[in-house]
Design a protein around this motif. Structure first.
Motif, PDB file in Angstrom:
ATOM      1  N   UNK A 198      15.686  -0.087   7.187  1.00  0.00           N
ATOM      2  CA  UNK A 198      15.265   1.178   7.696  1.00  0.00           C
ATOM      3  C   UNK A 198      13.935   1.311   6.762  1.00  0.00           C
ATOM      4  N   UNK A 199      14.093   1.365   5.272  1.00  0.00           N
ATOM      5  CA  UNK A 199      13.003   1.272   4.562  1.00  0.00           C
ATOM      6  C   UNK A 199      11.745   0.419   4.838  1.00  0.00           C
ATOM      7  N   UNK A 212       0.116  12.625   5.143  1.00  0.00           N
ATOM      8  CA  UNK A 212       1.291  13.418   4.877  1.00  0.00           C
ATOM      9  C   UNK A 212       2.653  12.674   5.478  1.00  0.00           C
ATOM     10  N   UNK A 213       2.457  12.295   6.623  1.00  0.00           N
ATOM     11  CA  UNK A 213       3.307  11.310   7.337  1.00  0.00           C
ATOM     12  C   UNK A 213       3.718  10.084   6.714  1.00  0.00           C
ATOM     13  N   UNK A 214       2.532   9.241   6.145  1.00  0.00           N
ATOM     14  CA  UNK A 214       2.842   8.188   5.744  1.00  0.00           C
ATOM     15  C   UNK A 214       3.380   8.296   4.497  1.00  0.00           C
ATOM     16  N   UNK A 265       8.118   1.808   5.878  1.00  0.00           N
ATOM     17  CA  UNK A 265       7.031   1.486   5.087  1.00  0.00           C
ATOM     18  C   UNK A 265       5.844   0.854   6.112  1.00  0.00           C
ATOM     19  N   UNK A 266       6.294   0.155   6.897  1.00  0.00           N
ATOM     20  CA  UNK A 266       5.198  -0.373   7.914  1.00  0.00           C
ATOM     21  C   UNK A 266       4.647   0.692   8.708  1.00  0.00           C
ATOM     22  N   UNK A 303       0.711  -1.147   0.046  1.00  0.00           N
ATOM     23  CA  UNK A 303       0.109  -0.026   0.046  1.00  0.00           C
ATOM     24  C   UNK A 303       0.764   1.334   0.021  1.00  0.00           C
ATOM     25  N   UNK A 304       1.817   1.349   0.868  1.00  0.00           N
ATOM     26  CA  UNK A 304       2.607   2.455   1.031  1.00  0.00           C
ATOM     27  C   UNK A 304       3.391   2.786  -0.216  1.00  0.00           C
TER      28      UNK A 304
END
Lengths: 428, 198
Positions: free
Chosen positions: B11-12, B56-58, B16-17, A272-273
């Protein structure tokens, strides 16, 4: 100024600069050449305002909804249930593909998700039942595009946000053309199979008892459809809120089917992200570019240029359709929309076209772009699902359906009521 | 460098999570809000504002991971016709331009945050959120993007320097192009031993 902007954009995109960066750098370049003001000072504000736009929150919701439906097996059960209802029409299962795509489109806002989901479950049937592989692949690539025409629709949300058009009205306007287009797809299959009966494959034996027993598998998609679309028109929820209800309904169904797990959720989150960030990066850059184009007077120049041509509305419409069909062969749809819709829509509205109607036309043009080579995202998706073979099979298989798309464009151009009747009903 | 890269990859994943969790929470919050409003004539209040922050944060936290996963869209109609060397050159240019633009976004974003801090701005809503809170988390996401992007760029450049073109291509080319290069390399490798036999 127009030529420079156009050349820079084509140059950046042709050399495969990421679309988001291409649009942003074009904005900076135009500012450098034509503006005395440091327009990029506003970049922080623009990014923040775009990123927390409540209407756009619907985008990650719909992507998440699709991820959950795919990973919980809901779509697979739906297809397997509909398989038993294959009509006796020549082309059998290929009609099922289209019907399943249309049904799934009513829960999904994305064409890629629709083609990927239905394709995953349908492709195994080609060899089993002796269908023409090309046409079968074509039904999935083309049927999948219904995802953005039949509401909900991410592209309609983007169009609505870019042009200040009501998203619920756009949704309603998409319904009838969506089902007419699905019927035209079915008609295409029928005609192809009447000409070449050997493409049609073997029928699937099923008893009435089996059919009825499988019917409950159609309930989950219907529940999600009611949650997403019903809640808007019952006046309970806005477009974004209804998307949130869809996510909750999908989660509830996945839990009920015992398909919900932490691992599945984490995978869904990551998918999703990634999609959301990709879309938002393009939108952020596009908003900045539009701000620059407005400030340096480029939008007005385009406007003056087109108005200066003294075209009749009919000629202009024809020119716009040709423009998008050609551009659509080479560009990805979302990038194409954010780069062109803010410029072209005001001109079309000034010429007397209804913005809701034009939104539906744009969405159909985007569907065409998805299955026309060399760049057609649904062609890639379907090819990606196959383990072997050349992409040409998918391209050739999808080509008859492009004609169906031209037909629907002609139909809504001559009978705009087909699009506007439902939204007008809502107004009363 | 490889250690740093695997750290970056990790980190990535987590960023994402984090983004996904925010989006799910926003959906739940809004859903509950709609149901409360409809059936109990009450409301949590500010659910829409919080959902906006979640987006915005996501988004800012996921931009970097999307870059690492090569999921930012590039148009490869012409690109796919180019020879391998030119493609790789364009990969570097594209990555550089992406980082430049979003670097500027982060830079201008910092001044937005600074402004909110100096004037202690609050949102014009019932919640009256001090904007510094969401904006500072938002900026961290943009900084993660720049950090991940620079590591990716340097690593790919080092790989080219060491002659590991296929690995560099796997890091920064489009997915289709990277697959092609790998096939090419595999083909070359398979051919080599045969030549030695003859």
């Amino acid at each position: 100024m127009l030529g420079t902007a156009f050349l820079i954009l084509i140059g950046l995109l042709a050399f495969a600069v990421p679309v988001a960066a291409g649009l942003g750098i074009l904005g900076l370049a135009l500012e450098g050449i034509y503006s005395k003001l440091p327009l990029n000072m506003a970049l922080g504000e623009i990014t923040w305002a775009t990123s927390n736009n409540f209407l756009l929150v619907a985008i990650p919701f719909f992507v998440l909804l699709g991820e959950i439906l795919l990973r919980s097996g809901i779509a697979e059960r739906m297809y397997n249930s509909l398989i038993l209802w294959v009509p006796w029409l020549p082309g059998g299962l290929m009609h099922t593909n289209i019907v399943t795509c249309a049904m799934f489109a009513a829960t999904s806002g994305s064409s890629v998700a629709t083609a990927a989901t239905i394709g995953t479950v349908a492709l195994g049937e080609i060899q089993k039942r002796g269908y023409s592989e090309r046409l079968f692949l074509g039904t999935i690539a083309a049927g999948g595009t219904l995802g953005i025409l039949i509401p909900p629709s991410i592209n309609m949300i983007v169009y609505g946000v870019l042009t200040d058009t009501s998203i619920p009205k756009l949704y309603l306007a998409g319904f009838i053309p969506g089902f007419v287009l699905a019927s035209l797809f079915s008609l295409t299959v029928l005609i192809c199979c009447l000409i070449k009966p050997e493409w049609g494959g073997k029928p699937i034996p099923a008893t009435w008892r089996q059919r009825l027993k499988a019917l409950p598998d159609l309930i989950p998609p219907i529940i999600i459809f009611i949650a997403v679309i019903g809640s808007i028109y019952a006046g309970w929820a806005t477009a974004t809120e209804s998307a949130a209800l869809g996510v909750i309904a999908a989660l509830a169904i996945a839990t009920w089917r015992r398909a919900l797990s932490i691992k599945m959720l984490i995978n869904a989150f990551e998918g999703t992200m990634r999609t959301t960030a990709m879309i938002m990066a393009i939108l952020i850059a596009a908003y900045f570019l539009n701000f620059v184009m407005g400030s340096i007077g480029l939008l007005k120049k385009v406007n003056d240029l087109i108005m200066g041509l003294q075209l009749t509305p009919g000629q202009l419409l024809f020119a716009v359709i040709v423009f998008y069909v050609i551009l659509g062969m080479f560009m990805e749809t979302l990038s194409m929309m954010v780069a062109t819709v803010p410029i072209i829509t005001p001109i079309m509205v000034k010429m007397g076209f209804d913005p809701v109607w034009f939104g539906v036309l744009i969405v159909i043009l985007m569907e065409t772009a998805m299955i026309t080579p060399p760049v057609g995202i649904n062609l890639y998706v379907v090819q990606g699902l196959r383990k072997s073979g050349r992409i040409n099979d998918v391209i050739i298989g999808a080509s008859p359906f492009v004609l169906a798309m031209f037909a629907i464009m002609a139909i809504i151009s001559f009978w705009p009521e087909l699009v506007l009747w439902l939204p007008k009903l809502l107004e009363r | 460098m490889e250690k740093l890269m695997s750290l970056a990859a990790q980190l990535s994943r987590y960023s994402l999570r984090f983004g996904g969790t925010l989006v799910l929470l926003a959906a739940l919050l809004i859903g509950v809000d709609v149901i409360l409003r409809k059936f109990f004539q009450s409301s949590i209040g500010g659910a829409d504002e919080l959902a906006g922050y979640a987006l915005a944060l996501g988004t800012s936290w996921s931009l970097g991971a999307t870059l690492l996963d090569r999921a930012h869209i590039r148009i490869d109609s012409l690109y796919s016709l180019f020879p391998r060397g030119l493609r790789l050159f364009l990969d570097f240019i594209g990555l550089f331009l992406f980082l430049s633009f979003f670097g500027l976004v982060a830079w201008r974003g910092l001044s937005v945050m600074e402004q909110s801090w100096v004037s202690s701005s609050r949102s014009h809503t019932a919640l009256a959120t001090p904007l510094i809170i969401p904006q500072s988390i938002w900026i961290i996401g943009l900084l993660i993007l720049i950090f991940l992007g620079i590591i990716l760029f340097v690593r790919a450049a080092l790989l080219v320097w060491q002659g590991e073109v296929a690995a560099a291509s796997r890091a920064i080319s489009t997915r289709a192009a990277a697959e092609e290069v790998e096939e090419e390399v595999r083909f070359l490798k398979e051919r080599k031993p045969k030549r030695m036999e003859s």
